[in-house]
Design an enzyme around this catalytic site. Structure first.
Site, short mmCIF file in Angstrom:
data_model
loop_
_atom_site.label_atom_id
_atom_site.label_comp_id
_atom_site.label_asym_id
_atom_site.label_seq_id
_atom_site.Cartn_x
_atom_site.Cartn_y
_atom_site.Cartn_z
N ASP A 22 0.87 -1.16 0.00
CA ASP A 22 0.00 0.00 0.00
C ASP A 22 0.92 1.23 0.00
O ASP A 22 2.11 1.11 0.31
CB ASP A 22 -0.88 -0.04 1.25
N ASP A 42 -0.18 5.13 0.87
CA ASP A 42 -0.45 6.14 1.88
C ASP A 42 -0.44 5.55 3.28
O ASP A 42 -1.10 4.55 3.55
CB ASP A 42 -1.80 6.81 1.61
#
Length: 401
Positions: A193, A195
């Protein structure tokens, strides 16, 4: 019937001791069945399991060798029943329990010992993966990590992980538990991922803040990351609030992205070891591309902002990268690269990462929300993202900074 002995030798380490003990065992006609040796602060500890097919003066021979070599040597007879139990234990599945923290409190050993005993597990080996603490007493540069090898039959791994998570939270220590397999050091694909995983911010929140709608978007983001809202619906709602944002703001934010602690060290070593690295993000390709150019990710998959005449329209191109899409992409990339799912690693922090974490051979919740930590296979909260290297099984001495 063969007679078996456990040979135990301790004393100040010096060159030639292994050779001397080996000659004594050979003179007695012993066969080597197993051996383990370590030296700590100049003190040697050696244990060897040997078999004898004929009578010999083994104990006297070893005692004489010990006197010559400066070692205290014992020969302990091993019964047939004990040997059978030892042999059967080798066929039991092994679990790897990893302790991670800036510093490890000594009391955690007692807690881990009680926890493993509760689940009928034997601690087979304990060794350190992290570097040594400096002479000045400062914490190790990349945190402290100790790995324990556990053996036991029919342990409830799910319940064990739940108790370990609670125990770790109490002591400020990450306790990861994974099943040992041939894949542990042979995984080849790592999907991240972006953020709050690779960077220390949620980009959409920063865009909203610059556009004057920060509070509105942050509230929707937080509810989505906790799993209270459908990701696609919440994403479209947040995007609509960014309509009219000047494209120049994106460039300003990209240039100032705060990287997660340990990210550069992690990427240097993953690339060195030949891993394929991928960003699978519910964020935006604009920023994922920046990280790819800076750190060398092999590929990126994220949401593409629609920008017209230098202005964000508030829309993104389909398909939206949500939880289902992340899990699908991980599997598709693995298949394309000729890898099994057991050879994949996924790292993320939010509810929209859970399906990807569950699909991967090793799923790691990194500085995640409590709900995500509870559902993920493993969790890291106390160290930087480079602690992923410890969970793969690498030692500090294997790594470059």
């Amino acid at each position: 019937m063969a007679t078996r002995y456990l040979i135990r030798a301790t004393g100040l380490a010096r060159p030639g001791q292994l050779a001397g003990l080996g000659k004594a065992l050979a003179h007695s006609g012993a066969r080597l069945l197993d051996i383990n040796q370590s030296v700590t602060f100049g003190m040697l500890s050696l244990e060897a399991l040997v078999g004898l097919d004929r009578d010999s003066a083994l104990e006297a021979t070893l005692s004489d060798a010990g006197d010559t070599l400066g070692l205290d040597v014992q020969a302990i007879a091993v019964s047939a029943d004990d040997y059978q139990r030892w042999s059967e234990q080798e066929s039991q599945p092994r679990l790897i329990l990893t302790l991670l923290a800036p510093r490890l409190p000594a009391g955690i050993l007692a807690e881990v010992g009680a926890l493993t005993a509760e689940f009928g597990l034997t601690v087979e080996l304990i060794h350190r993966l992290s570097g040594r603490e400096p002479l000045e007493g400062d914490a190790p540069a990349n945190g402290a990590c100790v790995e324990c090898w556990l053996r036991g039959d029919d342990a409830d791994v799910v319940a064990l992980r739940e108790k370990a998570l609670s125990l770790g939270a109490l002591h400020g220590v990450d306790i990861a538990i994974q099943e040992d397999s041939i894949w542990r050091r042979h995984r080849r694909l790592v999907c991240f991922d972006m953020d709050s995983t690779l960077i220390q911010t949620e980009v959409i929140d920063e865009l909203a803040r610059r556009h004057g709608v920060g509070d509105e978007v942050a509230d929707v983001t937080e509810r989505a990351m906790r799993g209270e809202l459908d990701f696609q619906d919440s994403f479209r709602e947040r995007m609509s609030k960014l309509a009219g944002l000047d494209e120049a703001v994106l460039a300003d934010i990209a240039a100032e992205l705060p990287l997660m602690d340990g990210l550069e060290r992690l990427m240097v070593n993953l690339k060195r070891f030949g891993y394929r690295t991928v960003i699978l993000s519910g964020g935006f390709t604009y920023f994922a591309q920046y990280l790819q150019d800076k750190l060398g990710f092999d590929e990126i998959h994220a949401n593409e902002l629609v920008i017209e005449q230098g202005v964000v329209t508030g829309e993104v191109r389909e398909p939206i990268v949500d939880a289902e899409r992340k899990a699908e992409l991980l599997e598709q990339i693995a298949l394309r690269e000729g890898l099994t799912l057991e050879q994949t690693i996924a790292v993320g922090d939010g509810a929209n990462d859970l399906k990807m974490l569950a699909k991967a051979g090793l799923g790691i919740a990194f500085r995640a929300k409590p709900m995500v930590r509870a559902q993920a296979q493993q969790a890291i909260s106390t160290l930087g993202i480079d602690a992923v290297l410890y969970l793969i099984g690498y030692r500090q001495t294997d790594l470059i900074d």
